[in-house]
Design an enzyme around this catalytic site. Structure first.
Site, short mmCIF file in Angstrom:
data_model
loop_
_atom_site.label_atom_id
_atom_site.label_comp_id
_atom_site.label_asym_id
_atom_site.label_seq_id
_atom_site.Cartn_x
_atom_site.Cartn_y
_atom_site.Cartn_z
N ARG A 270 23.06 -12.17 -3.88
CA ARG A 270 24.48 -12.38 -3.49
C ARG A 270 25.07 -11.11 -2.89
NH1 ARG A 270 28.73 -11.22 -6.37
NH2 ARG A 270 27.69 -11.51 -8.37
N TYR B 82 39.61 -21.28 17.58
CA TYR B 82 39.03 -22.43 16.88
C TYR B 82 40.04 -22.95 15.84
CZ TYR B 82 36.20 -24.74 13.35
OH TYR B 82 35.73 -25.63 12.42
N ASP C 295 35.90 -12.84 18.64
CA ASP C 295 34.97 -13.93 18.31
C ASP C 295 34.12 -14.17 19.56
OD1 ASP C 295 33.72 -16.40 17.99
OD2 ASP C 295 35.31 -17.18 16.70
N LYS D 126 26.29 -21.68 16.13
CA LYS D 126 26.28 -22.12 17.52
C LYS D 126 25.09 -21.48 18.27
CE LYS D 126 30.06 -24.31 16.41
NZ LYS D 126 30.60 -23.65 15.24
N1 PLP Z 1 34.52 -19.60 15.92
C1 PLP Z 1 34.35 -20.53 16.86
C2 PLP Z 1 34.59 -20.18 18.28
C3 PLP Z 1 33.94 -21.82 16.52
O1 PLP Z 1 33.76 -22.74 17.48
C4 PLP Z 1 33.72 -22.13 15.15
C5 PLP Z 1 33.29 -23.49 14.74
O2 PLP Z 1 33.25 -24.41 15.50
C6 PLP Z 1 33.93 -21.14 14.20
C7 PLP Z 1 34.31 -19.88 14.61
C8 PLP Z 1 33.67 -21.41 12.74
O3 PLP Z 1 32.30 -21.39 12.52
P1 PLP Z 1 31.52 -22.19 11.34
O4 PLP Z 1 31.64 -23.65 11.63
O5 PLP Z 1 30.12 -21.65 11.45
O6 PLP Z 1 32.18 -21.80 10.06
#
Ligand code: PLP
Length: 389
Positions: free
Chosen positions: A58, A110, A182, A207
């Site tokens: 962990r 997101y 991001d 992704k």
């Molecule tokens: N950032 C972006 C641009 C995303 O598209 C997503 C999810 O679709 C996330 C963060 C969150 O990621 P996760 O689904 O792996 O928690």
């Protein structure tokens, strides 16, 4: 002189892979929760940070996770990285560590990020502010009030709006704020925010990094001191990636450049085919010279990505019909996998917004967001042709 940094493709294959005592070319999966030591002194060496070693999973002190983190750091040109069990875990650990003075989110992030920043973190007394792209001139004034973290995606979902990473870093740093980008949509193959001065890069590794729609994970990269400050939060919030998923993600990363470069090429072919299509009103793709962000894309991106959005003639119903008729593009809200996906943002990612809020973000019901996979470009274009027709 420090050794030269390996190029991305080399780092994807080799970074973090050199420690197996039996000569395995990749790090084995240590499905281990705790590790044995020869003496209390040896435990103390690891506990007190004198020696890098395995201790407790962990904590992230597990060889499979450590190997992955070495690779994750290398692919973003970072000093250090932390691996998480989801992109949201990475973001929430970042926000709780460095966003407590306030978070300014630029553009259309997101949905889960927006909900966390605007509805949930304020319950803990963490203030937040959302600035859309036409409000950016307010950033210095907001930072003067003390916000400590500027966060944004570029390109954004689904309009693929771009933010100038270097320019935003300059404004934020002048006001003592940190910047986190991001980089999920671009992937490290196409964009390196740290090289442009950002303090953190965060990924939904679910992704492009995972790339096969078969794992959920997150990553945070930055300089050693900043990353280590997040380490304790990850540890005590219990957000560390599992060793099995870490190994699966490391395997995917070895082929990341090959996948993303092909996705870039195919997305460009589809963008050009859709631009000339009589049933398509608009194509949003950073690689098209008439796209509003094209000059910035050329400046800060190395490739234009595998995501594009088309606006179908005939409005929302026509777009829904086309989405329902596609055969190769699967109807689903994720992205970055080897299989092509389509989503109509007003029915999925942006369903929670009012029509006015969607319009304010430049999102219409006629939009279809495409995540381009590894299928043949001609087959994908033919699929779009039949669905639009
Ligand atoms: N950032 C972006 C641009 C995303 O598209 C997503 C999810 O679709 C996330 C963060 C969150 O990621 P996760 O689904 O792996 O928690």
């Amino acid at each position: 002189m420090p050794p030269p940094q390996p190029a991305l493709a080399t780092a994807c294959v080799h970074a973090g892979e050199n420690n197996d005592p039996h000569g395995s070319p990749h790090t084995p999966i240590y499905t281990t929760t705790t590790f044995k030591f020869p003496s209390t002194a040896a435990i103390l060496d690891v506990v007190e940070g004198r020696k890098a070693g395995a201790l407790y999973t962990r904590y992230g002190l597990n060889p499979t996770i450590q190997a992955l983190e070495e690779k994750l750091a290398a692919i973003e040109g970072a000093e250090a990285a932390l691996a998480f069990y989801s992109g949201m875990a990475a973001e929430s650990a970042l926000f709780l560590t460095h966003g407590r003075k306030g978070i300014v989110c630029l553009g259309d992030a997101y949905g889960g990020t927006l909900e966390l920043i605007t509805s949930q973190l304020p319950l803990l007394g963490i203030p937040s502010q959302l600035l859309l792209s036409d409000e950016l001139d307010r950033l210095p004034e907001i930072l003067k009030q003390g916000a400590g973290l500027v966060f944004f995606e570029t390109p954004t979902n689904p309009a693929l709006e771009l933010f100038d990473i270097a320019a935003i870093n300059e404004i934020a740093h002048a006001h003592g704020a940190l910047v986190a980008v991001d980089n999920t949509f671009a992937s490290p193959v196409n964009q390196n925010p740290l090289a442009l001065g950002a303090d953190f890069v965060v990924h939904s590794a679910t992704k492009y990094l995972g790339g096969h729609s078969d794992l959920t994970a997150g990553a945070l990269m930055g300089n050693k001191e900043l990353i280590m400050s997040v380490w304790n939060w990850r540890k005590n919030l219990g957000q560390t990636i599992a060793p099995e998923i870490a190994a699966q993600l490391a395997r995917s990363l070895r082929s990341l450049p090959v996948r993303v470069e092909r996705q870039n090429t195919t997305a460009m072919k589809i963008a050009l085919a859709m631009r000339g299509h009589p049933l398509v009103a608009r194509v949003l793709y950073p690689g098209l010279p008439d796209f509003p962000g094209f000059d910035l894309a050329k400046r800060q991106m190395k490739g234009f990505g595998g995501m594009l959005t088309i606006e179908v003639k005939g409005g929302g119903e026509a777009a829904s019909r086309a989405a329902d008729t596609l055969k190769l593009f699967a109807l689903g809200p994720s992205l970055g996998g080897v299989e092509s996906l389509v989503t109509q943002p007003c029915t999925t990612t942006h369903h929670g917004l009012t029509p006015e809020e969607r319009a304010r973000r430049g999102i219409s019901d006629a939009m279809l967001r495409l995540s381009v996979g590894l299928e043949d470009a001609g087959d994908l274009i033919a699929d779009l042709d039949q669905a639009l027709g």
